[in-house]
Write an enzyme that holds these catalytic residues in place. Structure first.
Site, short mmCIF file in Angstrom:
data_model
loop_
_atom_site.label_atom_id
_atom_site.label_comp_id
_atom_site.label_asym_id
_atom_site.label_seq_id
_atom_site.Cartn_x
_atom_site.Cartn_y
_atom_site.Cartn_z
NE ARG A 186 -2.04 8.36 -9.72
CZ ARG A 186 -2.78 7.94 -8.69
NH1 ARG A 186 -2.21 7.51 -7.60
NH2 ARG A 186 -4.10 7.97 -8.75
CG PHE B 74 -3.92 15.43 0.83
CD1 PHE B 74 -4.78 14.37 1.08
CD2 PHE B 74 -3.45 15.64 -0.47
CE1 PHE B 74 -5.18 13.53 0.06
CE2 PHE B 74 -3.86 14.79 -1.49
CZ PHE B 74 -4.72 13.74 -1.22
CD GLU C 133 -3.18 0.57 0.35
OE1 GLU C 133 -2.68 1.56 -0.24
OE2 GLU C 133 -4.41 0.40 0.42
CG ASP C 134 -1.04 4.70 -1.58
OD1 ASP C 134 -1.74 3.99 -0.83
OD2 ASP C 134 -1.54 5.53 -2.36
CG ASP D 168 -6.03 9.10 5.68
OD1 ASP D 168 -5.43 9.69 6.58
OD2 ASP D 168 -6.95 9.63 5.03
P1 IMP Z 1 -8.04 5.14 3.95
O1 IMP Z 1 -9.13 4.21 3.50
O2 IMP Z 1 -8.60 6.37 4.61
O3 IMP Z 1 -6.99 4.46 4.79
O4 IMP Z 1 -7.39 5.74 2.64
C1 IMP Z 1 -6.48 5.05 1.93
C2 IMP Z 1 -6.29 5.65 0.54
O5 IMP Z 1 -6.61 7.04 0.48
C3 IMP Z 1 -4.84 5.57 0.17
O6 IMP Z 1 -4.53 4.33 -0.42
C4 IMP Z 1 -4.69 6.76 -0.77
O7 IMP Z 1 -5.02 6.38 -2.08
C5 IMP Z 1 -5.67 7.77 -0.25
N1 IMP Z 1 -5.00 8.76 0.63
C6 IMP Z 1 -5.10 8.87 1.97
N2 IMP Z 1 -4.36 9.89 2.45
C7 IMP Z 1 -3.74 10.44 1.38
C8 IMP Z 1 -2.81 11.53 1.22
O8 IMP Z 1 -2.35 12.21 2.17
N3 IMP Z 1 -2.41 11.77 -0.06
C9 IMP Z 1 -2.85 11.05 -1.13
N4 IMP Z 1 -3.71 10.03 -1.03
C10 IMP Z 1 -4.15 9.72 0.22
MG MG Z 2 -4.09 3.77 -2.24
#
Ligand code: IMP
Ligand code: MG
Length: 187
Positions: free
Chosen positions: A167, A154, A101-102, A105
């Site tokens: 990206r 962010f 995963e990147d 959050d």
């Molecule tokens: P989550 O479901 O809230 O954990 O969100 C996960 C996904 O939201 C990540 O895989 C990203 O694609 C996107 N995301 C969350 N925070 C950021 C950020 O700070 N920058 C860019 N994408 C984000």
């Molecule tokens: Mg992602």
């Protein structure tokens, strides 16, 4: 300055720091998964650059596969709704799966994915995430490997986007708030 750089408030993690940490993770994963022939599942699109660099630091036999999910659209806040846009090509039953995963959050995306993959009965299922934003967590998730813990900002670059841009940046940077100010005003 390039048009992309103009939108970046500051560099949070430099290219050098990223490369050093990804190499470390590659060594660690190579040791832990020796002889297990793991399947690295990259979560598109954000994970593509991390996967490409990480696998070049793996010294063990392994395979890769891709999944695409959507949770955000163009917004900076999670919708809580996860959709599978592309499923795996391979059958993972009995395989050692490592989700790449990147960023984690709120944790909603990953929690959904883990539940979805667990049903397919892999031999093991772990997560490697480049970034972790623990202050935003809403769902508890066990992260076996993480690159960096970051503050609640962010970020873009090294695979991460805002509205599909940035990206390609070689570092992780904080986006200038005025870039998504228009979106915040609409909320
Ligand atoms: P989550 O479901 O809230 O954990 O969100 C996960 C996904 O939201 C990540 O895989 C990203 O694609 C996107 N995301 C969350 N925070 C950021 C950020 O700070 N920058 C860019 N994408 C984000
Ligand atoms: Mg992602």
């Amino acid at each position: 300055m390039s048009p992309l750089m103009q939108d970046v408030a500051r560099v949070l993690i430099s290219e050098e720091e990223l490369q050093r940490r990804v190499a470390e993770l590659g060594r660690e994963i190579s040791e832990d998964y020796e002889g297990l022939d793991p399947l690295l599942v990259c979560v598109l699109k954000g994970g593509y650059m991390f996967l490409a660099d990480l696998t070049r630091h793996l010294t063990i036999r392994h395979a890769i596969d891709f999944m695409a999910v959507s949770s955000y659209g163009d917004a900076t806040e999670t919708s809580g709704v996860v959709r599978i846009l592309k499923d795996l090509d391979s059958d993972i039953s009995g395989r050692h799966v490592l989700l790449v995963e990147d960023i984690i959050d709120t944790g909603h995306t990953l929690a959904y994915l883990m539940d979805n993959l667990r049903v397919r009965q892999p031999a093991s299922l772990n997560v490697v995430s480049l970034l972790n934003k623990p202050s935003r967590r809403e769902v508890d998730i066990e992260i076996a490997y993480q690159g960096f813990v970051i503050p609640n900002e962010f970020v873009v670059g090294y695979g991460l986007d805002y509205a599909e841009n940035y990206r390609n940046l070689r570092f992780v940077g904080v986006l200038k708030p005025e870039i998504y100010a228009a979106e915040l005003e609409r909320e």
